[in-house]
Enzyme design. Sequence first.
Site, mmCIF file in Angstrom:
data_model
loop_
_atom_site.group_PDB
_atom_site.id
_atom_site.type_symbol
_atom_site.label_atom_id
_atom_site.label_comp_id
_atom_site.label_asym_id
_atom_site.label_seq_id
_atom_site.Cartn_x
_atom_site.Cartn_y
_atom_site.Cartn_z
ATOM 1 N N SER A 112 99.949 -8.207 -23.345
ATOM 2 C CA SER A 112 100.525 -7.751 -24.611
ATOM 3 C C SER A 112 102.046 -7.793 -24.668
ATOM 4 O O SER A 112 102.615 -7.998 -25.734
ATOM 5 C CB SER A 112 100.037 -6.340 -24.922
ATOM 6 O OG SER A 112 100.239 -5.498 -23.815
ATOM 7 N N ASP B 97 104.786 4.447 -25.969
ATOM 8 C CA ASP B 97 103.450 4.363 -25.370
ATOM 9 C C ASP B 97 103.518 4.224 -23.849
ATOM 10 O O ASP B 97 102.504 4.232 -23.157
ATOM 11 C CB ASP B 97 102.621 3.231 -25.998
ATOM 12 C CG ASP B 97 103.226 1.857 -25.753
ATOM 13 O OD1 ASP B 97 104.203 1.747 -24.984
ATOM 14 O OD2 ASP B 97 102.711 0.875 -26.322
ATOM 15 N N HIS C 297 104.920 -0.681 -23.303
ATOM 16 C CA HIS C 297 105.413 -1.841 -24.054
ATOM 17 C C HIS C 297 106.926 -1.822 -24.257
ATOM 18 O O HIS C 297 107.512 -0.806 -24.636
ATOM 19 C CB HIS C 297 104.693 -1.934 -25.405
ATOM 20 C CG HIS C 297 103.248 -2.294 -25.251
ATOM 21 N ND1 HIS C 297 102.227 -1.536 -25.761
ATOM 22 C CD2 HIS C 297 102.666 -3.326 -24.604
ATOM 23 C CE1 HIS C 297 101.061 -2.087 -25.444
ATOM 24 N NE2 HIS C 297 101.301 -3.174 -24.732
#
Length: 305
Positions: A53, A263, A266
Amino acid sequence: MLKHKNDEIILILTFLLLVSNICWLMSQKRVKECNTTSRVKKNVQVFLLAGQSNMAGRGGVIRKIVGGNVTKVWNGFVPQECKPNQKIIRFNAAQKWEEAHEPLNYGIDCLASCGLGPGMAFANEILKRDSNFGVIGLVPCARGGTGLFKWRRGSLPYDELVKRAKLAEKDGGIIRGLLWYHGESDVKGGDGYRDYKINLEKFIHDLRSDLNSPNLPILQVVLPYPKKPFKGPYIEEVRTAQLAINISNVIKIDAKGLEIGPDGIHLTTPAQVQLGHMFAHAFLSLINFTSSNTFSFYKFFHIFS
Ligand SMILES: *[C@@H]1O[C@H](CO)[C@@H](O)[C@H](O)[C@H]1NC(C)=O
Ligand SMILES: *[C@@H]1O[C@H](CO)[C@@H](O)[C@H](O)[C@H]1NC(C)=O
Ligand SMILES: *[C@@H]1O[C@H](CO)[C@@H](O)[C@H](O)[C@H]1NC(C)=O
Ligand SMILES: *[C@@H]1O[C@H](CO)[C@@H](O)[C@H](O)[C@H]1NC(C)=O
């Protein structure tokens, strides 16, 4: 008199020819052929972008409540360093070249939650450092949530990466390198961390072999330390494995210290821009780049590395 007449005819014919030429030059078809997407397919400097990601890009992705449901949406902010440039194209999900813009990985593994990654900042920085670099073709292939066991032959993310790379190469594109950011899943648990080094080496060897590019430059990110609320008990094991990779033309880029969002895993938008620049500087430092003759540059990798 007759001679005069002939001259006149030649003059008229020349004039007609000129007019028809101008018409052709200005015609719809010609204008279309002149546009970036179709003109530059030959000699595109292709870079593959794969991993999880953070390579897909989550910079600027925020949680938003829509109709009582929590969804993740991109805030749409594009820093100057990531703006489109007519010399940067991307190979989209429909396998077509188009002008590249954020979010670069759009359509590959995500729709709503796709945010800013390092790709555009990387490409813009390369062009800033070397305006003769040529057209950069970015081939996004990242997929969030994929442990390393998915990046092997016969598994979708790997096979798609090879397939997209070959398609991108088809019209004369030259694959210049892979930008790789992976490991977030394997630090969470499972068995992935145990054989991480061996499996990463296998990934590199298989990819180089499948792309027929034994010295393919690979810019490999070493994971930054996650923070709460993300739980990554195996971060040391994965980082150690990543740092232990010692293969020619694999450059390690330690992302330790780059800013991580709320989070805990990220990279933020500014951190992605920084990472993009680190990728660019690492690539340009790989060899002394001579932009005047790209073919010899390509050969250089094979002969001297
Ligand atoms: C370039 O041509 C392609 C295909 O013909 C088209 O889809 C695209 O919109 C054009 N781009 C520009 C900037 O005109
Ligand atoms: C919220 O989620 C539920 C269940 O997934 C779904 O049925 C509903 O349509 C969603 N509401 C909105 C406004 O998206
Ligand atoms: C990496 O491998 C080369 C030979 O392939 C060796 O000379 C070098 O010492 C190795 N580096 C490390 C840090 O292990
Ligand atoms: C690369 O360029 C720098 C600066 O011009 C020079 O000092 C260095 O020796 C070069 N390295 C190689 C491998 O040619």
